[in-house]
Write an enzyme that holds these catalytic residues in place. Sequence first.
Site, PDB file in Angstrom:
ATOM      1  CG  ASP A  17      -1.912   1.124   1.233  1.00 59.65           C
ATOM      2  OD1 ASP A  17      -1.998   1.840   0.221  1.00 59.65           O
ATOM      3  OD2 ASP A  17      -2.614   1.299   2.254  1.00 59.65           O
ATOM      4  CE1 TYR A  22      -4.452   9.020  -6.737  1.00 62.03           C
ATOM      5  CE2 TYR A  22      -6.069  10.755  -6.447  1.00 62.03           C
ATOM      6  CZ  TYR A  22      -5.717   9.517  -6.948  1.00 62.03           C
ATOM      7  OH  TYR A  22      -6.635   8.794  -7.670  1.00 62.03           O
ATOM      8  NE  ARG A  54      -3.069  11.280   5.294  1.00 62.36           N
ATOM      9  CZ  ARG A  54      -3.054  10.074   4.760  1.00 62.36           C
ATOM     10  NH1 ARG A  54      -2.868   9.004   5.541  1.00 62.36           N
ATOM     11  NH2 ARG A  54      -3.214   9.920   3.459  1.00 62.36           N
ATOM     12  CG  ASP A 109      -3.803   3.591  -3.107  1.00 63.61           C
ATOM     13  OD1 ASP A 109      -4.631   2.798  -3.612  1.00 63.61           O
ATOM     14  OD2 ASP A 109      -4.046   4.247  -2.079  1.00 63.61           O
ATOM     15  CD  GLU A 110      -5.275  -0.625  -0.945  1.00 64.68           C
ATOM     16  OE1 GLU A 110      -5.360  -1.775  -0.467  1.00 64.68           O
ATOM     17  OE2 GLU A 110      -6.164   0.234  -0.809  1.00 64.68           O
TER      18      GLU A 110
END
Length: 542
Positions: A17, A22, A54, A109-110
């Site tokens: 992952d 982005y 975040r 993305d995985e």
Amino acid sequence: MSVFELDDHSRTIIHIDLDCFYAQVEMNKNPNFRSVPLGIQQKNIVVTSNYKAREFGIKKCMLIAEAKKLCPNLVLANGEDLHDYRQTSYKVTNLLQKYSHLVERLGLDENFVDVTALINEKLKKSSDVEVVGNISGDSSEKCDCGCTERLTMGTVIAQEIRDLIKNDLNLTTCAGIAHNKLLAKIVGSRHKPDQQTVVFPNSALELMLSLDCLTNIPGIGRTTFEQLESVGIKTIEDLQNGGVKKLEPLLGADKARIIHNFSYGIDKSQVKPTGKPQSIGLEDSCKSISVEKEVRNKLEQLLNRLLLLVAEDGRIPKTIKLTVRKFNKENKVSHRETRQSNINPSLFSNQSANKTKIMTTIMHLFNRIIDVKKPYHITLLGLSFTKFQEPPNLKNSVASFLRRDLEVQSVISIESQNGVDEPESPVPSTSSVELKDVESPSPSPSPKKLKLSNLVTKKRCFEDYYEDCESPSKLKVADLCLESVSCPPDADQDVFKELPLEMQKELWEDYKRRRSAEMNLCSSQVKKPKPNTLLNYFIRNN
């Protein structure tokens, strides 16, 4: 039989992952973004952010206005164009395929990677390895099947993969290592960012019971959760105790069994190698559009971007699909509707698409969804191409071979007539005789200078003959009577050259008598050209 007896520990699966994918792509494009809180904007939404952002409490799919309140210094990068993200995503997948051909993409993305074969090879050479990264649960209790050693080696390979992605693409990743896809995906999210975690089979049940909500199980979305909640199933324990029989009326027999197995950490699904996407599409939400001209402009913008993606993909689409989201002002409800239509692959020939014809098809689909004579309000438009076919390999096709052969032979003939020394041959030049007389050998014209107009005329002679040919199987060198052929196809060329001229002619006449049945090309073709022939098929598809 216990549900645990159905579990298979023989595989080793790694879930990779990419951290805030982005945002990482944007930070690689602009290193100044690394030191600031960064959000990726699509319309009025922050779809993702880097870890500095975040820290302020910014989450995925948060409104920009709300994100700015939490972090006034938030820097926004436009992420509506997915081109760079797609390109980077496929680069990651290509690196993973160095470790296994079993690589399954999960979004951009995985990725799942089944490294079972690689691990079995490595364990033959050495089994003295230690776990790399974090461990979920208690690892002291070992299983007799050898899965502990396999998963331990899996952590070593996972670290190698992550290091490769970091060194080659400057991207950090998280990894989960387990004996099935479900556990690998869940455990990989336990330690983020830029870390990896392994779970051994004996700790699988503990991992599942630690989940806060049923929706934390991949495969259980909002709709399924509401179905389960309607019959009193709200936790992992409820799901385990409910049994398959209680789930079947809600989910059906197959899905009920799969979901019930998931609650125990059991997943039998295989890692399926992911090829190219089954569809390539774009969607664009917008303020309410109620004018057909604005709809066309928006769809043209989407089509231009979509054609670039198709060109990068390399395949030729055969179907186009239009998606429209309508808003009903009376009941305040939005409704999505789609229509699709087949399109002619020839529109994409020569690396360019006929946009006008495609737009005509798109607007026809739009008029099937929307009655433009009545008021309407569009809040989203989407286009996608599906049902792809590989482009024809014309480089080695029969048609391309025939074209090259005719061009080469015509040049040889022209050079001969311009004074280039060539040995005498009883075979006449097609460029110096009428096609209907091709069967009758005649002396070659004397070499002389040709004007440019004559050269063009001779070139057209070959093209006209080629276009009217009934079948490519009949385009034999002997039938075309080109000057480059110095002897019959079934004779030895060296021996033929040593023979007297009269004997050469005699051999040619003998050869022509034997092939007389195949030398009636022109008389039948010029009068009745047949458009639906194999050769014309090749020409049309070129």
